[in-house]
Design a protein around this motif. Structure first.
Motif, PDB file in Angstrom:
ATOM      1  N   VAL A  33     -48.570 -37.908 -62.902  1.00  0.00           N
ATOM      2  CA  VAL A  33     -48.018 -37.019 -61.872  1.00  0.00           C
ATOM      3  C   VAL A  33     -48.216 -37.617 -60.489  1.00  0.00           C
ATOM      4  O   VAL A  33     -47.317 -37.564 -59.641  1.00  0.00           O
ATOM      5  CB  VAL A  33     -48.683 -35.630 -61.966  1.00  0.00           C
ATOM      6  CG1 VAL A  33     -48.173 -34.728 -60.844  1.00  0.00           C
ATOM      7  CG2 VAL A  33     -48.402 -34.993 -63.314  1.00  0.00           C
ATOM      8  N   ASP A  34     -49.399 -38.220 -60.239  1.00  0.00           N
ATOM      9  CA  ASP A  34     -49.635 -38.849 -58.934  1.00  0.00           C
ATOM     10  C   ASP A  34     -48.634 -39.972 -58.688  1.00  0.00           C
ATOM     11  O   ASP A  34     -48.138 -40.146 -57.571  1.00  0.00           O
ATOM     12  CB  ASP A  34     -51.064 -39.401 -58.865  1.00  0.00           C
ATOM     13  CG  ASP A  34     -52.090 -38.308 -58.676  1.00  0.00           C
ATOM     14  OD1 ASP A  34     -51.702 -37.218 -58.226  1.00  0.00           O
ATOM     15  OD2 ASP A  34     -53.274 -38.527 -59.001  1.00  0.00           O
ATOM     16  N   ALA A  54     -39.789 -30.056 -50.929  1.00  0.00           N
ATOM     17  CA  ALA A  54     -38.946 -29.762 -52.096  1.00  0.00           C
ATOM     18  C   ALA A  54     -39.057 -30.874 -53.128  1.00  0.00           C
ATOM     19  O   ALA A  54     -39.096 -30.617 -54.333  1.00  0.00           O
ATOM     20  CB  ALA A  54     -37.487 -29.586 -51.655  1.00  0.00           C
ATOM     21  N   GLY A  55     -39.110 -32.124 -52.638  1.00  0.00           N
ATOM     22  CA  GLY A  55     -39.261 -33.250 -53.570  1.00  0.00           C
ATOM     23  C   GLY A  55     -40.555 -33.190 -54.333  1.00  0.00           C
ATOM     24  O   GLY A  55     -40.596 -33.439 -55.546  1.00  0.00           O
ATOM     25  N   GLN A  56     -41.644 -32.841 -53.643  1.00  0.00           N
ATOM     26  CA  GLN A  56     -42.937 -32.735 -54.327  1.00  0.00           C
ATOM     27  C   GLN A  56     -42.941 -31.566 -55.319  1.00  0.00           C
ATOM     28  O   GLN A  56     -43.507 -31.659 -56.413  1.00  0.00           O
ATOM     29  CB  GLN A  56     -44.056 -32.564 -53.298  1.00  0.00           C
ATOM     30  CG  GLN A  56     -44.264 -33.770 -52.395  1.00  0.00           C
ATOM     31  CD  GLN A  56     -44.577 -35.031 -53.181  1.00  0.00           C
ATOM     32  OE1 GLN A  56     -45.450 -35.055 -54.031  1.00  0.00           O
ATOM     33  NE2 GLN A  56     -43.826 -36.093 -52.906  1.00  0.00           N
ATOM     34  N   ALA A  57     -42.298 -30.458 -54.918  1.00  0.00           N
ATOM     35  CA  ALA A  57     -42.182 -29.313 -55.839  1.00  0.00           C
ATOM     36  C   ALA A  57     -41.373 -29.697 -57.068  1.00  0.00           C
ATOM     37  O   ALA A  57     -41.677 -29.275 -58.192  1.00  0.00           O
ATOM     38  CB  ALA A  57     -41.526 -28.127 -55.122  1.00  0.00           C
ATOM     39  N   LEU A  58     -40.344 -30.507 -56.856  1.00  0.00           N
ATOM     40  CA  LEU A  58     -39.512 -30.957 -57.975  1.00  0.00           C
ATOM     41  C   LEU A  58     -40.344 -31.805 -58.948  1.00  0.00           C
ATOM     42  O   LEU A  58     -40.252 -31.640 -60.168  1.00  0.00           O
ATOM     43  CB  LEU A  58     -38.339 -31.766 -57.441  1.00  0.00           C
ATOM     44  CG  LEU A  58     -37.377 -32.356 -58.481  1.00  0.00           C
ATOM     45  CD1 LEU A  58     -36.728 -31.246 -59.287  1.00  0.00           C
ATOM     46  CD2 LEU A  58     -36.307 -33.203 -57.803  1.00  0.00           C
ATOM     47  N   VAL A  59     -41.144 -32.710 -58.394  1.00  0.00           N
ATOM     48  CA  VAL A  59     -42.004 -33.539 -59.249  1.00  0.00           C
ATOM     49  C   VAL A  59     -42.979 -32.674 -60.035  1.00  0.00           C
ATOM     50  O   VAL A  59     -43.181 -32.861 -61.243  1.00  0.00           O
ATOM     51  CB  VAL A  59     -42.778 -34.573 -58.393  1.00  0.00           C
ATOM     52  CG1 VAL A  59     -43.834 -35.271 -59.231  1.00  0.00           C
ATOM     53  CG2 VAL A  59     -41.820 -35.601 -57.819  1.00  0.00           C
ATOM     54  N   GLU A  60     -43.599 -31.712 -59.340  1.00  0.00           N
ATOM     55  CA  GLU A  60     -44.555 -30.818 -60.009  1.00  0.00           C
ATOM     56  C   GLU A  60     -43.888 -30.081 -61.168  1.00  0.00           C
ATOM     57  O   GLU A  60     -44.413 -30.034 -62.285  1.00  0.00           O
ATOM     58  CB  GLU A  60     -45.109 -29.805 -59.007  1.00  0.00           C
ATOM     59  CG  GLU A  60     -46.082 -30.373 -58.003  1.00  0.00           C
ATOM     60  CD  GLU A  60     -47.487 -30.490 -58.557  1.00  0.00           C
ATOM     61  OE1 GLU A  60     -47.690 -30.175 -59.740  1.00  0.00           O
ATOM     62  OE2 GLU A  60     -48.375 -30.913 -57.805  1.00  0.00           O
ATOM     63  N   ALA A  61     -42.716 -29.502 -60.887  1.00  0.00           N
ATOM     64  CA  ALA A  61     -42.025 -28.717 -61.909  1.00  0.00           C
ATOM     65  C   ALA A  61     -41.630 -29.584 -63.095  1.00  0.00           C
ATOM     66  O   ALA A  61     -41.840 -29.213 -64.255  1.00  0.00           O
ATOM     67  CB  ALA A  61     -40.791 -28.041 -61.304  1.00  0.00           C
ATOM     68  N   GLU A  62     -41.049 -30.758 -62.811  1.00  0.00           N
ATOM     69  CA  GLU A  62     -40.581 -31.612 -63.903  1.00  0.00           C
ATOM     70  C   GLU A  62     -41.737 -32.216 -64.697  1.00  0.00           C
ATOM     71  O   GLU A  62     -41.606 -32.463 -65.893  1.00  0.00           O
ATOM     72  CB  GLU A  62     -39.691 -32.710 -63.336  1.00  0.00           C
ATOM     73  CG  GLU A  62     -38.357 -32.171 -62.816  1.00  0.00           C
ATOM     74  CD  GLU A  62     -37.396 -33.271 -62.404  1.00  0.00           C
ATOM     75  OE1 GLU A  62     -37.871 -34.379 -62.099  1.00  0.00           O
ATOM     76  OE2 GLU A  62     -36.177 -33.012 -62.385  1.00  0.00           O
ATOM     77  N   GLU A 225     -38.089 -23.081 -60.121  1.00  0.00           N
ATOM     78  CA  GLU A 225     -38.642 -23.884 -59.029  1.00  0.00           C
ATOM     79  C   GLU A 225     -37.903 -25.212 -58.917  1.00  0.00           C
ATOM     80  O   GLU A 225     -37.620 -25.690 -57.806  1.00  0.00           O
ATOM     81  CB  GLU A 225     -40.133 -24.129 -59.270  1.00  0.00           C
ATOM     82  CG  GLU A 225     -40.996 -22.889 -59.094  1.00  0.00           C
ATOM     83  CD  GLU A 225     -42.445 -23.154 -59.431  1.00  0.00           C
ATOM     84  OE1 GLU A 225     -42.769 -24.317 -59.786  1.00  0.00           O
ATOM     85  OE2 GLU A 225     -43.260 -22.219 -59.345  1.00  0.00           O
ATOM     86  N   ARG A 226     -37.603 -25.809 -60.060  1.00  0.00           N
ATOM     87  CA  ARG A 226     -36.869 -27.067 -60.049  1.00  0.00           C
ATOM     88  C   ARG A 226     -35.475 -26.877 -59.441  1.00  0.00           C
ATOM     89  O   ARG A 226     -35.030 -27.695 -58.627  1.00  0.00           O
ATOM     90  CB  ARG A 226     -36.752 -27.614 -61.478  1.00  0.00           C
ATOM     91  CG  ARG A 226     -36.011 -28.937 -61.567  1.00  0.00           C
ATOM     92  CD  ARG A 226     -36.000 -29.467 -62.979  1.00  0.00           C
ATOM     93  NE  ARG A 226     -35.311 -28.581 -63.897  1.00  0.00           N
ATOM     94  CZ  ARG A 226     -35.162 -28.806 -65.200  1.00  0.00           C
ATOM     95  NH1 ARG A 226     -35.687 -29.892 -65.729  1.00  0.00           N
ATOM     96  NH2 ARG A 226     -34.520 -27.959 -65.965  1.00  0.00           N
TER      97      ARG A 226
END
Length: 404
Positions: A33-34, A54-62, A225-226
């Motif tokens: 994830v990092d 939003a990009g970081q939220a996208l990474v978290e969700a995916e 969220e994604r």
């Protein structure tokens, strides 16, 4: 019943597995994830703060979605297993109740048999009490006819045997009734146990169903969220494209400036043959063309990024002369060192610069600190190697171990 209890217990057991993260001894390796966050951050350099978030939220969700979906699958499997156990337990309870009904009917029949035997015995005792046997004995004793005496003696024996048989029948029927009562008690206990197991299995199935529902809701939330993150990022696509074009223009300007400064290169350098890694950190982004993770467009990344904590020391990759030390647009606080032979290294996004223009530095000397200035989405070092002003693959000059 014991089988059902064991199966119910087995459903409550979970197995957790983990695998070690490989890496060089003494160096902290990032998790997946990092790495994905760092790659997204690099892709969104120059974007607005809202888009970066939003990009970081996208990474978290995916990154969480696969695990969440696996949790749903496992939860649904537990629901199916629990429902099967519940159905089996309910069937066992029904069978136990049916068996109890049969045994209770047998107990009732045994009780009736005891009553009938007691009534027969009571009749025999009543007859004895009234003197029937005594009269019969007196008749036998006073009879002058031998044949009559024999008949009457036979009748007397029949009466005595009937009395004994009546007593024995009562004893046997009472014993049978006691056995039936014991069987009924055992059947009732088994039925109660089966019903308790069925209730427990049903409760477990309902709990597993609730877990599955919660898992499904978590997946739906991550999907939402994604979708929200994608909507924000896609709405700023034009802005991101403009920022990228601006960054490329700044790179061209820097290339021209470095060509002019080539004459200031230090001939005492090793010409790139002895570079050291410029910061203690891990490689978070590669040099070269890459596909944007959101927009799908191809973009060129002219350096290698190293993730490191804010304020971490930056070292000169090789000896040379500082040809630029100051602010440079999207690079933020930037230092460039000329090493001679048209070879230059640049260090971007610094939080502080510790050298001055024209200063000679030795390989491994401290020249600044890691930061997130300019078009940056997080603390890291953007490291470039340029030949005659043009960006080239930095890894060709760094040690293969990426270590200092």
């Amino acid at each position: 019943m014991r089988r059902i209890a064991l199966l119910l217990a087995a459903l409550l057991l979970g197995v957790a597995a983990s695998s070690p993260v490989s890496g060089r001894p003494g160096r902290t390796e990032p998790d997946a994830v990092d790495r994905e966050k760092a790659e997204m951050a690099a892709a969104l350099e120059g974007a607005s703060e809202e888009v970066q978030e939003a990009g970081q939220a996208l990474v978290e969700a995916e990154s969480l979605l696969p695990g969440a979906e696996q949790t749903v699958a496992e939860a649904e499997g537990r629901v199916a297993a629990a429902e099967a156990v519940s159905a089996a337990a309910a069937q066992a309870a029904e069978e136990a109740r049916a068996a109890l009904a049969v045994v209770e009917a047998e107990l009732e029949a045994a009780a009736e048999a005891v009553e009938e035997a007691l009534e027969a015995q009571a009749s025999m005792l009543t007859a004895t009490y009234r003197g029937v046997e005594l009269l019969t004995v007196d008749a036998i004793l006073t009879s002058e006819d031998p044949a009559m005496a024999v008949d009457r003696s036979t009748y007397l024996e029949f009466m005595i045997e009937g009395k004994n048989a009546a007593v024995e029948e009562v004893t046997l029927e009472r014993r049978a009734a006691a056995n039936a009562e014991g069987a009924a008690s055992l059947a009732e206990a088994e039925a109660a146990e089966a019903e308790a197991a069925a209730a427990e299995a049903l409760a477990d199935a309902e709990e597993r169903y609730s877990e599955a529902e919660a898992a499904r809701e978590a997946v739906e939330e991550l999907v939402a969220e994604r979708a929200d993150a994608l909507a924000v990022a896609e709405a700023a696509e034009a802005e991101a494209e403009a920022a990228y074009e601006e960054a490329e223009a700044e790179s061209e300007w820097l290339a021209d400036a470095l060509r002019v400064a080539d004459d200031a290169g230090d001939s005492s350098s090793s010409g790139g043959s002895g570079f050291v890694q410029p910061v203690d950190g891990w490689k978070s982004s590669d040099f070269g063309w890459r596909t944007h993770p959101i927009y799908g467009t191809s973009r060129f990344h002219g350096g290698t990024d190293f993730a490191a904590g804010h304020g971490s020391t930056i070292y000169a990759a090789d000896s040379g002369t500082v040809v630029h030390a100051g602010w440079n647009g999207g690079y933020g606080m930037l230092t460039c060192i000329g090493h001679g032979g048209d070879l230059t290294t640049c260090y971007g996004h610094q939080s502080s610069i510790r050298v001055d223009n024209g200063e000679h530095v030795d390989r491994g000397e401290e020249i600044g600190a890691v930061g997130s200035t300019g078009a940056s989405t997080g603390a890291h070092l953007h490291f470039e190697v340029r030949v005659n002003g043009e960006r080239v693959e930095p890894l060709d000059y760094l040690p293969s171990c990426l270590c200092r």
